[in-house]
Design an enzyme around this catalytic site. Structure first.
Site, PDB file in Angstrom:
ATOM      1  N   GLN A 180      35.400  31.122   8.059  1.00 20.96           N
ATOM      2  CA  GLN A 180      35.577  30.456   6.758  1.00 20.96           C
ATOM      3  C   GLN A 180      36.769  29.417   6.906  1.00 20.96           C
ATOM      4  OE1 GLN A 180      33.843  30.317   4.008  1.00 20.96           O
ATOM      5  NE2 GLN A 180      32.384  31.885   4.453  1.00 20.96           N
ATOM      6  N   CYS A 326      25.078  42.231  -5.876  1.00 18.96           N
ATOM      7  CA  CYS A 326      23.757  42.367  -6.628  1.00 18.96           C
ATOM      8  C   CYS A 326      22.695  41.498  -6.396  1.00 18.96           C
ATOM      9  CB  CYS A 326      24.167  41.929  -8.275  1.00 18.96           C
ATOM     10  SG  CYS A 326      25.583  42.994  -8.832  1.00 18.96           S
TER      11      CYS A 326
HETATM   12  N1  PLP Z   1      32.104  36.080   8.963  1.00 19.43           N
HETATM   13  C1  PLP Z   1      32.524  35.380   7.830  1.00 19.43           C
HETATM   14  C2  PLP Z   1      33.998  35.424   7.037  1.00 19.43           C
HETATM   15  C3  PLP Z   1      31.407  34.740   7.040  1.00 19.43           C
HETATM   16  O1  PLP Z   1      31.559  34.039   5.857  1.00 19.43           O
HETATM   17  C4  PLP Z   1      30.224  34.786   7.585  1.00 19.43           C
HETATM   18  C5  PLP Z   1      29.215  33.978   6.960  1.00 19.43           C
HETATM   19  O2  PLP Z   1      28.888  34.181   5.699  1.00 19.43           O
HETATM   20  C6  PLP Z   1      29.808  35.444   8.837  1.00 19.43           C
HETATM   21  C7  PLP Z   1      31.115  36.045   9.480  1.00 19.43           C
HETATM   22  C8  PLP Z   1      28.466  35.209   9.548  1.00 19.43           C
HETATM   23  O3  PLP Z   1      28.433  34.056  10.154  1.00 19.43           O
HETATM   24  P1  PLP Z   1      26.825  33.395  10.335  1.00 19.43           P
HETATM   25  O4  PLP Z   1      26.335  33.377   9.048  1.00 19.43           O
HETATM   26  O5  PLP Z   1      26.868  32.471  11.260  1.00 19.43           O
HETATM   27  O6  PLP Z   1      26.281  34.819  11.164  1.00 19.43           O
END
Ligand code: PLP
Length: 396
Positions: A180, A326
């Protein structure tokens, strides 16, 4: 209505049109396998190395410390399982926090069922882990610590550099999930002092299904995928050439535009937050007010269900998300909001707005007015709210 308003940039972003243009020739025209020795393959290989250099530049690493993967989830799995299994001689104790993404939490859960012991350090009520408490939880047999750089639900930014400093010299690998953070805040692996860092292209206007793992030179880590000799024998699978090329251009653009984009996004987010908190009674702003991603706002509105709010927002052209699970069919509230100490019934009324480069200041009033109208309407139908109002009247 101001047209469709997308406020779910933490879930995913659209591919930048310039990035897409760079990717297109590598699907049907230049489709060579990067491992092939003829020019069609060599050209693909060259472009992949070009993308690797772009990622390395963005993170301030060396190109040979960047490994392409199929997602942020894969990068997290590889970093954590790979480091844990490669370090069993040091020990089987692992440390993380209780607000990690499921890609991290579920990986640790898997390891805890397979001979490892995991300590989950709780965050403080503002959603930030206390670096000293975390450092105090490591032991002689701790081999790996994993702490996310920025939280996907409440946007809180963790003290990664401080943690790295406290772990220094203890022979413990340190991983951060920066999925993020890229394009939103500076991410410099030298400055942070991490050994492993995960990222994912679709969070910064690159293609879905493409990620990368930074592995500091000399880090002991097992492979996750076994097979061919791609990625210098570290990650088997024919490379996703268009995806990797897209990731390279997307990260270059995201990092170059970060300062100005983040400043604009922060202004819009702050305007919404101010109006929501002053205009909607019994609303709570989750997470730290300052140490958070510029695009993230996370609220809890008492006496309502987040799911109803989301559906009605969608009917009014606003796409957002609840912090809670949810939406995926479970009635459990978000583990992140519970970790902040919110009671279940309040955590159920959560709303995550994640602003991005397409967000517009002119939409702020419509966004806030719509949320307010829906929250008040849902409260009118809420028995909890009715009881609350009756109780208040009795008190008066
Ligand atoms: N880590 C975090 C903090 C995320 O927000 C996300 C996705 O929402 C992921 C890992 C997973 O990434 P990906 O969607 O590329 O598998």
């Amino acid at each position: 209505m101001a047209g469709l308003i997308y406020l779910d940039n933490a879930a995913t972003t659209g591919v930048d049109v310039g990035v897409l243009e760079k990717m297109i020739p590598w699907f049907a025209e230049n489709y060579g396998n990067p491992s092939s020795i003829y020019s069609l393959g060599r050209d693909a290989k060259k472009e992949i190395e070009n993308a690797r250099a772009k990622v390395a530049d963005a993170l301030n690493s060396r190109p040979n410390e960047i490994f392409f993967t199929g997602s942020g989830t894969e990068s997290d799995n590889w970093a954590i399982k790979g480091a844990a299994f490669a370090s069993v001689r040091k020990g089987r104790h692992l440390v993380t926090t209780n607000i990690e993404h499921h890609a991290v939490l579920d990986t640790f859960e898997y390891l805890s069922k397979n001979g490892f012991e995991v300590t989950y350090v709780p965050v403080e009520p503002n959603g930030i882990v206390d670096a000293r408490k975390l450092a105090a939880s490591v032991r002689d047999d701790t081999s790996l610590v994993s702490v996310m750089m920025a939280n996907n639900e409440i946007g809180t930014i963790q003290p990664i550099k401080q943690i790295a400093g406290l772990l220094a010299g203890k022979n413990i690998l340190f991983h951060t999930d920066a999925v993020q953070a890229i394009g939103a805040v500076p991410v410099d692996v030298q400055d942070l002092g991490v050994d492993l860092l995960s990222l994912s292209a679709h969070k910064f206007h690159g293609p879905k299904g493409t990620g990368a793992l930074y592995i500091k030179r000399g880090t002991r880590i097992d492979n996750l995928l076994h097979g061919g000799g791609q990625e210098r024998t570290r990650r088997a699978s024919t490379e996703n050439t268009p995806g990797i090329i897209g990731l390279g251009y997307a990260i270059e653009k995201a990092v170059a535009g970060m300062e100005s984009n983040s400043a604009g996004i922060r202004k819009i987010r702050d305007a919404v937050v101010k109006k929501v908190l002053s205009g909607i009674p019994y609303s709570i702003y989750n997470g730290d007010p300052e140490k958070r991603l510029p695009g993230n706002a996370n609220f809890a509105f008492r006496f309502i269900e987040g799911e109803g709010l989301l559906l009605l927002l969608d009917m009014n052209g606003i796409m957002a998300s609840s912090g809670s699970a949810c939406t995926s069919g479970s009635l459990d509230p978000s583990h992140v909001l519970l970790a902040l100490g919110l009671p279940h019934e309040i955590a159920h009324g959560s709303l995550r707005l994640s602003f991005g480069t397409d967000s517009r200041m002119e939409d702020v009033d419509y966004i806030v007015e719509t949320i307010k109208r829906i929250v008040l309407r849902l409260r009118e139908m809420s028995p909890l709210y009715e009881d609350f109002v009756k109780g208040k009247k009795l008190e008066e």
